[in-house]
Structures are given as C-alpha cells and as structure tokens.
Motif scaffolding. Structure first.
Motif, short mmCIF file in Angstrom:
data_model
loop_
_atom_site.label_atom_id
_atom_site.label_comp_id
_atom_site.label_asym_id
_atom_site.label_seq_id
_atom_site.Cartn_x
_atom_site.Cartn_y
_atom_site.Cartn_z
N LYS A 1 -37.61 -7.86 -7.87
CA LYS A 1 -37.60 -7.67 -9.32
C LYS A 1 -36.17 -7.63 -9.85
O LYS A 1 -35.86 -8.19 -10.91
CB LYS A 1 -38.34 -6.39 -9.68
N THR A 2 -35.29 -6.94 -9.11
CA THR A 2 -33.88 -6.89 -9.51
C THR A 2 -33.27 -8.28 -9.53
O THR A 2 -32.55 -8.65 -10.47
CB THR A 2 -33.09 -5.99 -8.55
N LEU A 3 -33.56 -9.07 -8.50
CA LEU A 3 -33.03 -10.43 -8.44
C LEU A 3 -33.56 -11.28 -9.58
O LEU A 3 -32.84 -12.13 -10.12
CB LEU A 3 -33.40 -11.07 -7.10
N SER A 4 -34.80 -11.04 -9.97
CA SER A 4 -35.38 -11.80 -11.09
C SER A 4 -34.65 -11.51 -12.39
O SER A 4 -34.33 -12.43 -13.16
CB SER A 4 -36.87 -11.45 -11.23
N VAL A 5 -34.35 -10.22 -12.62
CA VAL A 5 -33.60 -9.84 -13.82
C VAL A 5 -32.21 -10.45 -13.80
O VAL A 5 -31.71 -10.96 -14.81
CB VAL A 5 -33.52 -8.31 -13.94
N ARG A 6 -31.57 -10.42 -12.62
CA ARG A 6 -30.23 -10.99 -12.49
C ARG A 6 -30.27 -12.51 -12.75
O ARG A 6 -29.36 -13.06 -13.37
CB ARG A 6 -29.66 -10.68 -11.11
N ALA A 7 -31.31 -13.16 -12.26
CA ALA A 7 -31.44 -14.60 -12.48
C ALA A 7 -31.59 -14.93 -13.96
O ALA A 7 -31.03 -15.92 -14.46
CB ALA A 7 -32.63 -15.15 -11.70
N GLU A 8 -32.32 -14.09 -14.68
CA GLU A 8 -32.48 -14.31 -16.12
C GLU A 8 -31.14 -14.16 -16.83
O GLU A 8 -30.81 -14.95 -17.73
CB GLU A 8 -33.48 -13.30 -16.67
N ARG A 9 -30.35 -13.15 -16.45
CA ARG A 9 -29.04 -12.97 -17.06
C ARG A 9 -28.13 -14.15 -16.73
O ARG A 9 -27.37 -14.63 -17.57
CB ARG A 9 -28.41 -11.66 -16.59
N PHE A 10 -28.20 -14.61 -15.49
CA PHE A 10 -27.40 -15.76 -15.06
C PHE A 10 -27.77 -16.99 -15.88
O PHE A 10 -26.90 -17.73 -16.36
CB PHE A 10 -27.63 -16.02 -13.57
N GLY A 11 -29.08 -17.19 -16.05
CA GLY A 11 -29.55 -18.33 -16.82
C GLY A 11 -29.14 -18.27 -18.27
O GLY A 11 -29.03 -19.31 -18.94
N ALA A 12 -28.92 -17.06 -18.76
CA ALA A 12 -28.49 -16.88 -20.15
C ALA A 12 -26.97 -16.94 -20.29
O ALA A 12 -26.43 -16.73 -21.37
CB ALA A 12 -29.01 -15.54 -20.68
N GLY A 13 -26.29 -17.22 -19.18
CA GLY A 13 -24.83 -17.31 -19.23
C GLY A 13 -24.14 -15.97 -19.19
O GLY A 13 -22.97 -15.86 -19.57
N LEU A 14 -24.85 -14.92 -18.74
CA LEU A 14 -24.29 -13.57 -18.70
C LEU A 14 -23.91 -13.17 -17.28
O LEU A 14 -24.42 -13.73 -16.30
CB LEU A 14 -25.32 -12.56 -19.24
N ASN A 15 -23.01 -12.19 -17.18
CA ASN A 15 -22.71 -11.59 -15.89
C ASN A 15 -23.98 -10.92 -15.37
O ASN A 15 -24.54 -10.06 -16.04
CB ASN A 15 -21.59 -10.56 -16.05
N PRO A 16 -24.48 -11.29 -14.19
CA PRO A 16 -25.71 -10.68 -13.68
C PRO A 16 -25.60 -9.16 -13.52
O PRO A 16 -26.61 -8.46 -13.59
CB PRO A 16 -25.91 -11.35 -12.32
N THR A 17 -24.39 -8.66 -13.31
CA THR A 17 -24.20 -7.22 -13.18
C THR A 17 -23.95 -6.60 -14.54
O THR A 17 -22.97 -6.91 -15.21
CB THR A 17 -23.00 -6.90 -12.25
N GLU A 18 -24.84 -5.73 -14.94
CA GLU A 18 -24.71 -5.04 -16.21
C GLU A 18 -23.75 -3.87 -16.09
O GLU A 18 -23.63 -3.24 -15.03
CB GLU A 18 -26.07 -4.54 -16.68
N THR A 19 -23.08 -3.52 -17.17
CA THR A 19 -22.19 -2.36 -17.18
C THR A 19 -23.00 -1.10 -16.86
O THR A 19 -24.10 -0.92 -17.36
CB THR A 19 -21.55 -2.21 -18.57
N GLY A 20 -22.42 -0.27 -16.01
CA GLY A 20 -23.09 0.97 -15.65
C GLY A 20 -23.75 0.93 -14.29
O GLY A 20 -24.15 1.96 -13.76
N HIS A 21 -23.85 -0.27 -13.68
CA HIS A 21 -24.42 -0.38 -12.33
C HIS A 21 -23.30 -0.10 -11.35
O HIS A 21 -22.46 -0.92 -11.09
CB HIS A 21 -24.99 -1.78 -12.10
N ASN A 22 -23.26 1.12 -10.82
CA ASN A 22 -22.12 1.50 -10.01
C ASN A 22 -22.53 2.30 -8.79
O ASN A 22 -23.70 2.61 -8.57
CB ASN A 22 -21.10 2.27 -10.82
N LEU A 23 -21.55 2.67 -8.01
CA LEU A 23 -21.76 3.37 -6.74
C LEU A 23 -20.86 4.59 -6.67
O LEU A 23 -19.75 4.59 -7.19
CB LEU A 23 -21.44 2.43 -5.58
N LEU A 24 -21.34 5.61 -5.99
CA LEU A 24 -20.50 6.78 -5.75
C LEU A 24 -19.27 6.34 -4.96
O LEU A 24 -19.32 5.45 -4.11
CB LEU A 24 -21.29 7.81 -4.92
N ASP A 25 -18.16 6.98 -5.19
CA ASP A 25 -16.92 6.62 -4.50
C ASP A 25 -17.02 7.06 -3.05
O ASP A 25 -16.96 8.22 -2.72
CB ASP A 25 -15.74 7.33 -5.19
#
Length: 300
Positions: free
Chosen positions: A275-299
């Motif tokens: 499901k995550t890959l599907s959302v990323r593919a939609e953003r890619f297809g729309a010309g957007l960075n697949p990674t949305e702001t706020g998707h991060n990892l603990l240091d």
C-alpha cells in the motif's frame, strides 16, 4: 523461477552477520529445520559463542568462520572454505549490515558512506560474486537471500539517508540477480529480505559502531549518544508508554516459510508495504517527491 527448497534437512546454509540479532535467529531456525549451518561474522568471540550455543540448543551442526564481508578476499576465503568442507551451498543469506548515525545528506561524513556501503552493499556483492559461481557450478538447487530494509526498499526515511541509500542499492542488485539467474535457467532462486514486524527489531544494528574500523571513524563526532532499543523502551516507560518489540524468531520463521513457498519478497506486513508503494507510485506519477515531509526516523 526455480523450484523452491522446501526441505532444509541436510542443506548447507551460510549466513553472514550470524553472531547475533537476526542472523542468529535465522541460524537457529535453519538448525532446528535440520540444516548444516555455517555462520560468519567479524566478531570472533561472539561468533564462537553463538555457534557453540546453537549446537547445544539444537543438536545441529553449526560452524563459525570469521570473515569481513567488506573485504572481497575475506569473503572469497569464506566461500572456498565452505565448499572445501561441504562441497556445496544451498542457501546463502547475505545478512551482515551496519547503520551510521542519522544525518542530513550534506552533513554526513565521507567515512559514513565508505563504511556503510562497504558492509551493506559491497558485502552483499562480495557474497554473490564468491558464492553464486560455485553454486552454479555445483548444479544443486539453491537460494540467495539478501537482507535489505523497508527503509530504502519501500520508503526511505530522510534522517537515515546513508543507510537508506545502501539498502535501496541492495534491493536493486537483488532484483537484477534474480532476473539474471532466472533468464539463464539456473536452479537458484533469489529473495529480498526486509526485516519487519509489529514493533522494534532489537538487533546489533543499533550498536554497529562497535565494529566500525578506526580508519573509517567519523570525521566529526556525533552530537548525541547512539540510541538503543533499551534506551527507547526506558524513555517511553517514563512517559507511561510501551514500545512493542518484534520477536526475532517470528521474523526468522517467516523467512524459512517464504523460501519454501518460493517467494521473492520476505517481509512481515508485506501488504502494508505494498500500500505504501502504491501511494509512492501515485506521487511519482504526479511528478512529486515520493517521500512526503514528516516521514522520518529516530536518530540512530
């Protein structure tokens, strides 16, 4: 795809990064399934202790051979020794991995890249280059499992840019390896292993600096102590929260199940990743960075 290996009894299984964490859990699962297990790790003391403990726990034959996966000569010696002892390898798990401190890409250090790619990417490539030709020559059925991560193979976490980049590389080379072996008709299947589950994975990756070579030390010290699972659990407990820990034996059991089922992607929660890959593919297809702001990892 070649017919899967469904019975591990008597099969020779080689696991790098096998002294602890996921590598050890995989070794125990294969040993209990009757495999002849060869563990490899850069930590000689921990490797010897793990091999002995698994022999006592499972009654299986478990060998330990010290090797540095980032050193192609060391991996070549490992492969030569395995084939000298057993004459074959049925399952190769390129599992060894490290994680540098989180950092912005422009603030990461050259040695972070050299160390991380040396182990995570060259380590996998070295394993493939030394073992796969021998596996092909043996004519026996085989399976190669490369450990990547959802952080890179599914959705990179920006603060873990160096680590994510290395794991994305592993995902791509694994896909290429599988396609090439299938195209040539070799009886060797390939799987991409993405450790996951419903909680944190308590593995040595959190404290990987313990094995970091001095010549690849960070050019600038980290500003905060390395985060550990124990530290995260303790901090959460102070706030009245509980952080779940994913049992590693469940992860390992799923790998054996997936190999026997002939699956390419070995991952608990694979549907969620799709499901995550599907959302990323939609953003890619729309010309957007697949990674949305706020998707991060603990240091880490």
């Amino acid at each position: 795809m070649s017919a899967p290996i469904t019975d591990f009894a008597g099969r020779v299984v080689v696991i790098t990064g096998g002294a602890a964490g996921i590598g050890r859990a995989l070794a125990e699962a294969f040993a209990r399934a009757g495999a002849l297990v060869v563990l490899s790790d850069i930590e000689a003391g921990a490797l010897a202790a793990t091999a002995e403990a698994l022999r006592e726990q499972t009654g299986a034959k478990v060998d330990g051979i010290v090797a540095d996966v980032s050193d192609e000569a060391s991996v070549e010696e490992l492969a030569a020794e395995v084939f000298r002892r057993y004459g074959r390898t049925h399952v190769l798990v390129n599992n060894a991995g490290v994680g540098p401190p989180g950092a912005k890409v422009w603030e990461s250090t050259p040695n972070d890249w050299r160390w991380t790619f040396g182990v995570n990417v060259y380590g996998v490539a070295n394993g493939i280059r030394s073992f796969v030709p021998r596996m092909i020559a043996s004519g026996e059925p085989g399976h190669v499992v490369n450990t990547s991560s959802g952080d890179g193979a599914v959705a990179p976490m920006p603060n873990a840019s160096v680590y994510a980049a290395s794991k994305a590389a592993v995902a791509t080379l694994t896909e290429c390896l599988g396609a090439q072996l299938a195209e040539e008709g070799h009886p060797i299947a390939v799987s991409l292993f993405l450790p996951s589950g419903k909680g944190l994975l308590d593995t040595g990756l959190w404290t990987a600096d313990r094995n970091r070579p001095t010549d690849l030390a960070r050019e600038k010290p980290r500003s905060t102590p390395a985060m550990t699972v124990a530290g995260l659990v303790a901090a959460a407990a102070k706030d009245g929260r509980e952080i779940p820990i994913q049992p590693l034996d469940e992860v390992a059991d799923d790998v054996l199940r997936g190999i026997a089922a002939g699956e390419y992607c070995l991952m608990l929660g694979r549907d969620d990743a799709a499901k995550t890959l599907s959302v990323r593919a939609e953003r890619f297809g729309a010309g957007l960075n697949p990674t949305e702001t706020g998707h991060n990892l603990l240091d880490l």
